[in-house]
Each structure stands twice: as C-alpha cells, then as structure tokens.
Design a protein around this motif. Structure first.
Motif, PDB file in Angstrom:
ATOM      1  N   ILE A 178      12.020  17.001  -7.640  1.00 16.25           N
ATOM      2  CA  ILE A 178      10.105  16.270  -8.091  1.00 16.25           C
ATOM      3  C   ILE A 178      10.708  14.851  -8.898  1.00 16.25           C
ATOM      4  O   ILE A 178      11.615  15.358  -9.983  1.00 16.25           O
ATOM      5  CB  ILE A 178       9.527  17.192  -8.891  1.00 16.25           C
ATOM      6  N   MET A 179       9.917  13.972  -8.617  1.00 12.78           N
ATOM      7  CA  MET A 179      10.517  12.757  -9.416  1.00 12.78           C
ATOM      8  C   MET A 179       9.944  12.196 -10.122  1.00 12.78           C
ATOM      9  O   MET A 179       8.242  12.266  -9.940  1.00 12.78           O
ATOM     10  CB  MET A 179      11.017  11.747  -7.883  1.00 12.78           C
ATOM     11  N   LEU A 180       9.960  11.703 -11.733  1.00 13.56           N
ATOM     12  CA  LEU A 180       9.389  11.290 -12.737  1.00 13.56           C
ATOM     13  C   LEU A 180       9.445   9.541 -13.078  1.00 13.56           C
ATOM     14  O   LEU A 180      10.916   9.561 -13.335  1.00 13.56           O
ATOM     15  CB  LEU A 180       9.492  12.628 -14.245  1.00 13.56           C
ATOM     16  N   GLY A 181       8.984   9.475 -13.089  1.00 12.77           N
ATOM     17  CA  GLY A 181       8.838   7.925 -13.806  1.00 12.77           C
ATOM     18  C   GLY A 181       8.937   7.165 -14.950  1.00 12.77           C
ATOM     19  O   GLY A 181       7.575   7.710 -15.388  1.00 12.77           O
ATOM     20  N   LYS A 183      -1.602   5.934   8.226  1.00 11.74           N
ATOM     21  CA  LYS A 183      -2.368   6.555   7.785  1.00 11.74           C
ATOM     22  C   LYS A 183      -2.134   7.318   6.354  1.00 11.74           C
ATOM     23  O   LYS A 183      -2.413   8.044   5.456  1.00 11.74           O
ATOM     24  CB  LYS A 183      -2.317   8.139   8.596  1.00 11.74           C
ATOM     25  N   ALA A 184      -0.488   7.058   5.843  1.00 12.09           N
ATOM     26  CA  ALA A 184       0.189   7.166   4.872  1.00 12.09           C
ATOM     27  C   ALA A 184      -0.431   6.403   3.954  1.00 12.09           C
ATOM     28  O   ALA A 184      -0.250   5.836   2.293  1.00 12.09           O
ATOM     29  CB  ALA A 184       1.523   7.759   4.532  1.00 12.09           C
ATOM     30  N   GLY A 185      -0.538   4.583   3.667  1.00 12.29           N
ATOM     31  CA  GLY A 185      -1.532   3.862   3.201  1.00 12.29           C
ATOM     32  C   GLY A 185      -0.947   2.634   3.203  1.00 12.29           C
ATOM     33  O   GLY A 185      -0.831   1.373   3.040  1.00 12.29           O
ATOM     34  N   ARG A 186       0.581   2.495   4.845  1.00 15.65           N
ATOM     35  CA  ARG A 186       0.903   2.093   4.476  1.00 15.65           C
ATOM     36  C   ARG A 186      -0.093   0.598   5.745  1.00 15.65           C
ATOM     37  O   ARG A 186      -0.646   0.632   6.088  1.00 15.65           O
ATOM     38  CB  ARG A 186       2.088   1.698   5.658  1.00 15.65           C
ATOM     39  N   ARG A 187       0.228  -0.639   5.088  1.00 13.67           N
ATOM     40  CA  ARG A 187      -0.680  -2.113   5.479  1.00 13.67           C
ATOM     41  C   ARG A 187       0.048  -2.814   6.408  1.00 13.67           C
ATOM     42  O   ARG A 187      -0.621  -3.623   6.755  1.00 13.67           O
ATOM     43  CB  ARG A 187      -1.350  -2.677   4.879  1.00 13.67           C
ATOM     44  N   ASP A 188       1.522  -2.718   6.723  1.00 14.09           N
ATOM     45  CA  ASP A 188       1.820  -3.489   7.440  1.00 14.09           C
ATOM     46  C   ASP A 188       2.963  -2.811   8.371  1.00 14.09           C
ATOM     47  O   ASP A 188       3.491  -1.511   7.532  1.00 14.09           O
ATOM     48  CB  ASP A 188       2.446  -4.580   7.186  1.00 14.09           C
ATOM     49  N   SER A 209       4.767   6.063  -4.358  1.00 13.75           N
ATOM     50  CA  SER A 209       4.342   4.820  -5.350  1.00 13.75           C
ATOM     51  C   SER A 209       4.944   3.798  -5.134  1.00 13.75           C
ATOM     52  O   SER A 209       5.138   3.021  -6.361  1.00 13.75           O
ATOM     53  CB  SER A 209       4.650   6.507  -6.114  1.00 13.75           C
ATOM     54  N   VAL A 210       6.305   4.142  -4.322  1.00 10.26           N
ATOM     55  CA  VAL A 210       7.452   3.120  -4.102  1.00 10.26           C
ATOM     56  C   VAL A 210       7.192   1.947  -3.277  1.00 10.26           C
ATOM     57  O   VAL A 210       8.074   1.017  -2.903  1.00 10.26           O
ATOM     58  CB  VAL A 210       8.294   3.434  -4.630  1.00 10.26           C
ATOM     59  N   ASN A 211       5.851   2.197  -2.757  1.00 13.28           N
ATOM     60  CA  ASN A 211       6.001   1.136  -1.566  1.00 13.28           C
ATOM     61  C   ASN A 211       5.657  -0.186  -2.081  1.00 13.28           C
ATOM     62  O   ASN A 211       5.230  -0.551  -2.227  1.00 13.28           O
ATOM     63  CB  ASN A 211       4.596   1.971  -0.625  1.00 13.28           C
ATOM     64  N   GLY A 212       6.533  -0.731  -1.054  1.00 16.29           N
ATOM     65  CA  GLY A 212       6.481  -2.634  -1.202  1.00 16.29           C
ATOM     66  C   GLY A 212       7.101  -2.938  -2.188  1.00 16.29           C
ATOM     67  O   GLY A 212       7.191  -4.053  -2.700  1.00 16.29           O
ATOM     68  N   TRP A 213       8.155  -2.072  -3.008  1.00 11.00           N
ATOM     69  CA  TRP A 213       9.251  -2.186  -4.109  1.00 11.00           C
ATOM     70  C   TRP A 213      11.017  -2.446  -3.652  1.00 11.00           C
ATOM     71  O   TRP A 213      11.513  -3.338  -4.279  1.00 11.00           O
ATOM     72  CB  TRP A 213       9.642  -0.884  -4.848  1.00 11.00           C
ATOM     73  N   ALA A 214      10.670  -2.301  -2.384  1.00 14.89           N
ATOM     74  CA  ALA A 214      12.114  -3.001  -2.659  1.00 14.89           C
ATOM     75  C   ALA A 214      12.372  -4.291  -1.886  1.00 14.89           C
ATOM     76  O   ALA A 214      13.596  -4.702  -2.771  1.00 14.89           O
ATOM     77  CB  ALA A 214      12.710  -2.783  -0.653  1.00 14.89           C
ATOM     78  N   SER A 215      11.798  -5.079  -2.301  1.00 19.62           N
ATOM     79  CA  SER A 215      11.567  -6.782  -2.216  1.00 19.62           C
ATOM     80  C   SER A 215      11.244  -7.171  -3.274  1.00 19.62           C
ATOM     81  O   SER A 215      11.473  -7.992  -3.828  1.00 19.62           O
ATOM     82  CB  SER A 215      11.021  -7.348  -1.226  1.00 19.62           C
ATOM     83  N   MET A 216      10.722  -6.026  -4.271  1.00 14.77           N
ATOM     84  CA  MET A 216      10.262  -6.899  -5.394  1.00 14.77           C
ATOM     85  C   MET A 216      11.187  -7.133  -6.949  1.00 14.77           C
ATOM     86  O   MET A 216      11.614  -6.477  -7.650  1.00 14.77           O
ATOM     87  CB  MET A 216       9.254  -5.357  -5.839  1.00 14.77           C
ATOM     88  N   GLY A 217      11.154  -8.132  -7.336  1.00 20.03           N
ATOM     89  CA  GLY A 217      11.784  -8.182  -8.920  1.00 20.03           C
ATOM     90  C   GLY A 217      11.334  -7.907  -9.783  1.00 20.03           C
ATOM     91  O   GLY A 217      10.068  -7.473 -10.297  1.00 20.03           O
ATOM     92  N   SER A 267      14.862   1.777  -7.861  1.00 21.72           N
ATOM     93  CA  SER A 267      13.655   3.552  -8.461  1.00 21.72           C
ATOM     94  C   SER A 267      13.301   3.215  -6.999  1.00 21.72           C
ATOM     95  O   SER A 267      13.015   4.629  -7.061  1.00 21.72           O
ATOM     96  CB  SER A 267      12.607   2.520  -9.289  1.00 21.72           C
ATOM     97  N   ARG A 268      13.282   2.856  -6.185  1.00 21.16           N
ATOM     98  CA  ARG A 268      12.513   3.491  -4.943  1.00 21.16           C
ATOM     99  C   ARG A 268      13.626   3.626  -4.410  1.00 21.16           C
ATOM    100  O   ARG A 268      13.193   4.949  -4.044  1.00 21.16           O
ATOM    101  CB  ARG A 268      12.239   1.603  -3.936  1.00 21.16           C
ATOM    102  N   ALA A 269      14.413   3.679  -4.230  1.00 23.29           N
ATOM    103  CA  ALA A 269      15.465   4.480  -3.455  1.00 23.29           C
ATOM    104  C   ALA A 269      15.946   5.683  -4.224  1.00 23.29           C
ATOM    105  O   ALA A 269      15.491   6.300  -3.515  1.00 23.29           O
ATOM    106  CB  ALA A 269      17.355   4.028  -3.152  1.00 23.29           C
ATOM    107  N   ALA A 270      15.977   5.667  -5.472  1.00 23.75           N
ATOM    108  CA  ALA A 270      15.351   7.247  -5.760  1.00 23.75           C
ATOM    109  C   ALA A 270      15.238   7.932  -5.989  1.00 23.75           C
ATOM    110  O   ALA A 270      15.036   9.143  -5.868  1.00 23.75           O
ATOM    111  CB  ALA A 270      16.610   6.692  -7.382  1.00 23.75           C
ATOM    112  N   VAL A 271      13.905   7.379  -5.838  1.00 27.80           N
ATOM    113  CA  VAL A 271      12.555   8.135  -5.685  1.00 27.80           C
ATOM    114  C   VAL A 271      12.799   9.148  -4.750  1.00 27.80           C
ATOM    115  O   VAL A 271      12.323  10.291  -4.394  1.00 27.80           O
ATOM    116  CB  VAL A 271      11.144   7.341  -6.113  1.00 27.80           C
ATOM    117  N   ARG A 272      12.570   8.178  -3.542  1.00 29.30           N
ATOM    118  CA  ARG A 272      12.289   8.195  -2.291  1.00 29.30           C
ATOM    119  C   ARG A 272      13.156   9.131  -1.487  1.00 29.30           C
ATOM    120  O   ARG A 272      13.058  10.242  -1.195  1.00 29.30           O
ATOM    121  CB  ARG A 272      11.981   7.162  -1.207  1.00 29.30           C
TER     122      ARG A 272
END
Length: 574
Positions: free
Chosen positions: A252-255, A70-75, A275-283, A239-244
C-alpha cells in the motif's frame, strides 16, 4: 530528441485518444528505444536484444493496451527499435505493428518514424561536456602512448572518463550482433551493461496496464512517499516509479502532501497505479514540497501521524532540508518510538550538493536550462560586442556554474569553493580587454550565486563596464527560478526511476528483516550505494551545506585551460 518527440506526440495522442507507433534508430542496439520508453512512460517497447518471449506477442500487446485504456489512459505509445524482431528472427516493422493494432483495437493508429531528426540539433549539456572531457583525454592519451601502443577507445563509464583497447570494444559489439543473429537473446542481454538489464526489468513492470494483484497471505506494507526541499525536475518521475513498483509488489503506497508539513498536518492519501499516470515527464512536484525542517512540537505531531496511518517505511525524495529532517528523525528515535521505522532518502535537487551521490535528480535538467538560456544570451552578445555576467543557482555548491560554463564556453566561472579575490577580477578584466582588442565580439562570465558576498554580480558588472570603456558593454543576466522549472531531461528521468526502484527494494527488505535502517542512496562511480544516516554529519560541510568531497572539482583545470585567451605553451605558438 526521442524524448522531446514522444512528449509532443503524447500530448496530441491524449487529446484524440489515439495510439501512436514510434520507430527510433539504434540498428542492433535497443538502448535508444529502451531508455526512450523508460523516460516517456511508453506502453510497449520492442528491442533487438530481448524480443517478446511468447509466440502470440501481438495478442499480449493488444490486450495490455486495451486494458490500459479501460483503466483510464487516454493514449497508447509503442516504441520500436529499428532492429526489432521476434524470437524467430523475423523483423518487426512499424507498419506491421500499426496493422495489428488497427485490426484488433478497431481504432486509428498513427506511425511516426523519427529518422535522422535524432542525429541533428544542438547537443545537450551532457553531450557537450562529454565531448570536451573525452577530447581532452584523447589528446592526453595520444601524448603519453608510444607509437607501437595499442589503439584505445575513449569513453565514459561510471561517471568517469576511461579508455579501453579499441579491438576489445569492437569484438564485444560484434558479439552482441552475433548473439542476436543466433537467436541467443539471453547472451545478447548479458553482453549489455548491468544498468541496461536493470532498466529493461523495470520497464517490464511499467508497461503493465495494471499491477499484479497481492498474493494470498502476503503482508502488505504501508509505505509513504514525500518530497522535501526546493522543487527539482524528476521528483514526479521518482514518485511515479516508487508508487507503481510498490503497488506491483503488493504493498500500500501513501502520498504525503506538501513535504514534512504534510506529515505534521496528516495530509496523506492512498496512491494507486493510475494516481501517477502521466507523471513520468512532468516537472515540479505533484505531491507538493517545501524546505521546512521540523523541530519541537512538530516532531510529536509527525510521530502521531505515523502511528495514526500505521506507516511502515518512508521514502523522502528531495534535497538538503529533507536529509536534515530524516537525520533528525533518526536521532530522535529514543524520544519518539514511532520514528523507529525504515527511512531512505533519494537525492533530488538542482544544486547537486548532497552527500554520497555524485549526481542528484534535477541537476542535469538545470544545467540544460542554463545552457539553453546562455546560448541565447551569446547570440545577443556577439551581435552587440557585449560581456555578460550570468548568475546561476547552486547556493554554496558551484556544480551548476562549472558544468554550465564548460557546456557554454564561458571565459570564467566564479565558484564559492575557490573564492573570488580582487586580483582575480583584475586578471579577468585584462583578458577581456586583450580579447576585444584582438577582435573578440563577446565575453561570458558565469557566477555562482554565493561565490562571494562582496564581489556580487552587480559589482562585477559595474567594474567590467567602467574599466571596459568603449571596447564593450556589460550586461547582467540572473537566470533565477527558470533553473528549477521545466520537464526533466531524459537523463534525470531514467536516473530517478533507477534510484526509486532501489529505494523501494531497500524499504521492503528492511521491513521483511524486521530491521529499522535509515539511509540515503547515492550514485558513485556509476554504482548505487546506500549510506547509513548516522554518517550524514561526517560526510558534509554543514556550514555551507555541501559534501566534503565533490568529484566535479577535478574538472576545474580543464575549464581554466579552455578559457585561456591564447595557448600558454611555447611549443604551441611555434
């Protein structure tokens, strides 16, 4: 293997909006499942040491996955260790989880049992070097231990090769199994390492579909994160870990976009859980990065931006130029009061040239990229009787060259720390000629890009080509920016998450105590340690932009020993 498989599964799962259940090995140890889940951003994990702490865990799992969609994840990805069980000792199988999810989510669920694919394939650079170093230590231990000595287990702890009594290790392994069998899961977790327990606590936050809402009356800090320096695999993971983690703690996290240039220009946006969904595996760097070191009027603009956005603390994920800038902000506090806020640096550079940390985020990925490329080069070389001079990055730090050389079996590694002399090249040429005359079919020389300004890669290539005559051809391979690219390795992903968690805790602690600390975090002998920013100049060689002390230089004798054309000891000849 697990990370590669789950990354591939995630792509197809997202395209079809599908749920996958992935079963991994590990028997009574949940390490593979836990670290695999942390590295891939899985949505749920089941391990033997810590079964779900509620009887209706199926309902909780389904609700988490449903809320995530519901929050927007596709998998949705669920990872199960083969020894997973509930708190009553009942085995939790992949088929059962599939059945539960299909019945309650009302959608198709697929199961992938990775099985023995996890055992096969080419070893990673880390595993190759670990095998080399433990093998060396094992022989040294055999030579120095008397016949009546206690059997030893050679392993690695705190980034150092160590040995422990074999029976002590066996007893501890059995103790974990016994604790799980007795349903004493708290003891089972206590018997695991501190990093294992820390990773599990962090993962419990990440598998939440959405963060905890801020508590009433809770002071919400405004914490900013930016990337600085050259791109390094793992920046997005950190960045993903820090934000979440920051959002989950109610802040409040600012990028900040495009590094410190973005702080100068006011390119700042709010960062939410998704905002950082999917960032865990991205170079790469989704926030954007550059090597700019602000000065003069730039500092005034940065101070104005900090005041405008009411920033309470800054997390810099990056390399040397980022450290320089945070140190400059620390020194300029008397001139710019806005800089008097907590700031912390998280080491992220493929060069691995930062003080206070033995390993930087991205270095492991870069060594793996070098290893993969050189493996292909060696196949080409052996087919045509060639010598390759391979140039790798690192600037004035030879970490990539030495570790890449160890992992690929290079005959010679040229480092700026050692220098290169003409007589060294003459000796190397003699060894190459001797080797090819003795039946050798390939030669591999790895050179750090700044090893020597005169004896460059083209110079070495021309020298070996001319003097090699008809014995061998010589080719050059400059690996270039492929070393900065690619998705981060599992090692870099897990470490990035671990370091980001510590950095966020540091910023929150400093703000809660009304302190204004400025520090850089490092991993030393397996332990995380903060260093005061005022110590930065004392710990570095500013001319060559590297730490004064570099642990990996201790490995040079092993690399030289393994690269010898033949044994040097008379006893070994006999």
């Amino acid at each position: 293997r697990i990370t590669e498989a789950v990354d591939a599964i995630t792509s197809t799962a997202a395209s079809h909006q599908r749920t996958f259940v992935v079963k991994v090995m590990g028997r009574n140890c949940g390490y593979l499942a836990l670290m695999g889940a942390l590295a891939t951003g899985a949505d749920w994990v089941l391990i033997p040491e810590s079964p779900p702490d509620v009887e209706n865990w199926e309902e909780v799992m389904v609700e988490r996955l449903r809320t995530g969609r519901k929050a927007g994840r596709r998998d949705s990805i669920v990872i199960i260790a083969e020894g997973a069980q509930d708190r009553n000792g009942n085995i939790i199988g992949s088929s059962y989880v599939q059945q539960v999810l299909e019945e309650r989510l009302k959608e198709e669920v697929r199961v992938t049992v990775l099985g023995h694919v996890q055992r096969g394939g080419s070893p990673s650079a880390f595993d190759r070097n670990l095998g080399t170093l433990t093998g060396y230590a094992a022989v040294e231990t055999l030579i120095s231990t008397p016949p009546e000595g206690e059997p030893q287990l050679i392993g690695i702890r705190g980034n150092r090769i160590t040995n422990l009594p074999l029976m002590q290790c066996v007893e501890q392994t059995h103790a974990v199994v016994d604790a799980i069998a007795a349903h004493d899961y708290e003891r089972a977790m206590d018997l695991r390492s501190a990093s294992f327990k820390e990773a599990f606590r962090t993962l419990r936050t990440f598998v939440r579909a959405m963060p905890h809402p801020p508590a009433p009356g809770h002071k919400r800090l405004r914490l900013a994160i930016l990337n600085a320096g050259a791109p390094s695999p793992g920046m997005n993971t950190a960045s993903r870990a820090a934000v979440r983690l920051g959002v989950d703690k109610g802040h409040i996290m600012l990028g900040i976009q495009n590094g410190f240039q973005g702080l100068i220009d006011g390119e700042i946006r709010d960062m939410e859980w998704m905002s950082v969904n999917g960032w865990a595996s991205m170079g790469g760097s989704e926030l954007g990065t550059n090597r700019k070191v602000p000065k003069g009027s730039d500092l005034y603009a940065m101070a104005r931006t900090i005041e405008k956005y009411e920033i309470d603390g800054i997390l810099m994920v990056g390399g040397w130029s980022g450290y320089e800038t945070v140190h400059r902000m620390f020194e300029e506090r008397s001139n710019f009061p806005a800089f008097n806020i907590p700031a912390v640096c998280l080491p992220a550079t493929i060069n691995n040239n930062l003080p206070g940390s033995e390993l930087s985020i991205g270095a492991d990925t870069a060594v793996n990229s070098i290893t993969e490329a050189v493996d292909k080069i060696k196949q080409s070389a052996v087919a045509t009787r060639r010598v390759f001079v391979v140039e790798v990055m690192g600037r004035y730090c030879g970490y990539l060259a030495l570790m890449g050389g160890l992992a690929t079996g290079a005959e010679r590694v040229y480092l700026h720390e050692e220098g290169v002399r003409l007589k060294d090249l003459q000796k190397d040429l003699e060894n190459l000629i001797y080797g090819f005359k003795s039946g050798k079919r390939l030669g591999l020389m790895i050179r750090n890009e700044f090893a020597n300004p005169i004896y460059s890669t083209p110079f070495m290539t021309a020298l070996f080509e001319e003097e090699g005559g008809e014995l061998f051809d010589v080719r050059t391979a400059i690996l270039g920016h492929l070393q900065q690219g690619g998705d981060p390795s599992p090692f870099d992903r897990v470490n990035a998450t671990r370091l980001a968690s510590k950095c966020i805790d540091y910023l929150i602690e400093q703000c809660d105590q009304d302190s204004r600390g400025s520090a850089f975090l490092g991993l030393t002998s397996g332990k995380l340690q903060f260093h005061n920013m005022e110590d930065f100049p004392r710990m570095v060689d500013e001319t060559y932009q590297r730490p004064k002390t570099q642990w990996w230089l201790e490995l040079r004798p092993i690399a030289r020993l393994l690269a010898q054309p033949e044994p040097q000891s008379p006893q070994m000849h006999e």
